[in-house]
Motif scaffolding. Structure first.
Motif, mmCIF file in Angstrom:
data_model
loop_
_atom_site.group_PDB
_atom_site.id
_atom_site.type_symbol
_atom_site.label_atom_id
_atom_site.label_comp_id
_atom_site.label_asym_id
_atom_site.label_seq_id
_atom_site.Cartn_x
_atom_site.Cartn_y
_atom_site.Cartn_z
ATOM 1 N N GLU A 22 61.824 54.805 25.853
ATOM 2 C CA GLU A 22 60.629 55.640 25.732
ATOM 3 C C GLU A 22 59.559 55.205 26.734
ATOM 4 O OE1 GLU A 22 59.997 57.571 21.448
ATOM 5 O OE2 GLU A 22 59.619 55.421 21.480
ATOM 6 N N VAL A 23 58.706 56.164 27.113
ATOM 7 C CA VAL A 23 57.663 55.928 28.109
ATOM 8 C C VAL A 23 56.310 56.311 27.513
ATOM 9 C CG1 VAL A 23 56.793 56.634 30.371
ATOM 10 C CG2 VAL A 23 59.242 56.373 30.007
ATOM 11 N N PHE A 24 55.289 55.508 27.820
ATOM 12 C CA PHE A 24 53.916 55.760 27.389
ATOM 13 C C PHE A 24 53.036 55.705 28.627
ATOM 14 C CE2 PHE A 24 49.804 54.043 25.858
ATOM 15 C CZ PHE A 24 49.468 55.060 24.989
ATOM 16 N N LEU A 25 52.156 56.681 28.809
ATOM 17 C CA LEU A 25 51.296 56.780 29.987
ATOM 18 C C LEU A 25 49.842 56.644 29.574
ATOM 19 C CD1 LEU A 25 51.694 57.547 33.041
ATOM 20 C CD2 LEU A 25 51.088 59.857 32.371
ATOM 21 N N SER A 26 49.073 55.826 30.306
ATOM 22 C CA SER A 26 47.651 55.670 30.023
ATOM 23 C C SER A 26 46.893 55.441 31.327
ATOM 24 C CB SER A 26 47.412 54.490 29.073
ATOM 25 O OG SER A 26 47.552 53.263 29.751
ATOM 26 N N GLU A 27 45.568 55.413 31.231
ATOM 27 C CA GLU A 27 44.773 55.047 32.398
ATOM 28 C C GLU A 27 45.014 53.574 32.690
ATOM 29 O OE1 GLU A 27 40.629 55.852 32.290
ATOM 30 O OE2 GLU A 27 40.912 57.869 31.524
ATOM 31 N N ALA A 28 45.115 53.239 33.962
ATOM 32 C CA ALA A 28 45.302 51.841 34.345
ATOM 33 C C ALA A 28 44.083 51.029 33.931
ATOM 34 C CB ALA A 28 45.519 51.739 35.852
ATOM 35 N N GLU A 39 58.260 47.336 30.596
ATOM 36 C CA GLU A 39 58.141 47.351 32.054
ATOM 37 C C GLU A 39 56.891 48.160 32.401
ATOM 38 O OE1 GLU A 39 60.512 49.724 35.384
ATOM 39 O OE2 GLU A 39 61.740 48.240 34.336
ATOM 40 N N ILE A 40 56.021 47.610 33.242
ATOM 41 C CA ILE A 40 54.752 48.258 33.576
ATOM 42 C C ILE A 40 54.754 48.676 35.045
ATOM 43 C CG2 ILE A 40 52.250 48.000 33.644
ATOM 44 C CD1 ILE A 40 52.623 45.744 31.542
ATOM 45 N N ASP A 41 54.392 49.925 35.301
ATOM 46 C CA ASP A 41 54.306 50.456 36.652
ATOM 47 C C ASP A 41 52.977 51.181 36.781
ATOM 48 O OD1 ASP A 41 55.127 51.239 39.254
ATOM 49 O OD2 ASP A 41 55.772 53.174 38.471
ATOM 50 N N VAL A 42 52.243 50.919 37.851
ATOM 51 C CA VAL A 42 50.953 51.584 38.075
ATOM 52 C C VAL A 42 51.100 52.532 39.257
ATOM 53 C CG1 VAL A 42 48.520 51.252 38.624
ATOM 54 C CG2 VAL A 42 49.696 49.611 37.160
ATOM 55 N N THR A 43 50.656 53.767 39.070
ATOM 56 C CA THR A 43 50.774 54.790 40.099
ATOM 57 C C THR A 43 49.511 55.657 40.111
ATOM 58 O OG1 THR A 43 52.153 56.620 40.881
ATOM 59 C CG2 THR A 43 51.942 56.370 38.507
ATOM 60 N N MET A 44 49.338 56.441 41.163
ATOM 61 C CA MET A 44 48.157 57.301 41.204
ATOM 62 C C MET A 44 48.469 58.726 40.776
ATOM 63 S SD MET A 44 47.332 57.879 45.158
ATOM 64 C CE MET A 44 48.615 57.995 46.355
ATOM 65 N N PHE A 66 44.073 55.610 38.829
ATOM 66 C CA PHE A 66 45.469 55.254 38.611
ATOM 67 C C PHE A 66 45.918 55.473 37.170
ATOM 68 C CE2 PHE A 66 44.017 52.652 42.157
ATOM 69 C CZ PHE A 66 44.988 52.925 43.096
ATOM 70 N N PHE A 67 47.227 55.613 36.995
ATOM 71 C CA PHE A 67 47.860 55.672 35.685
ATOM 72 C C PHE A 67 48.757 54.450 35.531
ATOM 73 C CE2 PHE A 67 47.180 60.273 36.226
ATOM 74 C CZ PHE A 67 46.655 60.582 34.987
ATOM 75 N N ALA A 68 48.885 53.969 34.321
ATOM 76 C CA ALA A 68 49.850 52.914 34.012
ATOM 77 C C ALA A 68 50.968 53.553 33.198
ATOM 78 C CB ALA A 68 49.189 51.792 33.228
ATOM 79 N N ARG A 69 52.189 53.254 33.586
ATOM 80 C CA ARG A 69 53.368 53.796 32.910
ATOM 81 C C ARG A 69 54.113 52.628 32.273
ATOM 82 N NH1 ARG A 69 56.572 58.406 33.813
ATOM 83 N NH2 ARG A 69 58.772 58.036 33.412
#
Length: 79
Positions: A22-28, A39-44, A66-69
């Motif tokens: 599962e994946v959760f997306l939030s503001e970085a 696992e944490i990935d930061v993207t714009m 940015f978003f953190a995934r």
């Protein structure tokens, strides 16, 4: 995905339990802690689109550029 609001008044936070994959997306920059299984990935941009212009619009409106995934590995995890 299970969510739980922790705390009271101005000190509230959201606990998110993720099942494997599962994946959760939030503001970085908004995360307080995460378990080792995340696992944490930061993207714009979001997966489905966006980019620099969408990021600039968010920045001008007071949101994060940015978003953190957060992705749960095989055993699941907690953010």
């Amino acid at each position: 995905m299970k969510t739980e609001v922790i705390g009271t008044n101005a000190y509230q936070s959201l606990k998110v339990d993720l099942e494997p994959g599962e994946v959760f997306l939030s503001e970085a920059g908004k995360m307080v802690r995460a378990s080792r299984e995340i696992e944490i990935d930061v993207t714009m941009r979001k997966k489905e689109g966006g980019g620099i212009m969408s990021g600039l619009k968010r920045l001008l409106s007071g949101d994060s550029f940015f978003f953190a995934r957060y992705t749960a590995k095989a055993q699941g995890g907690e953010v």
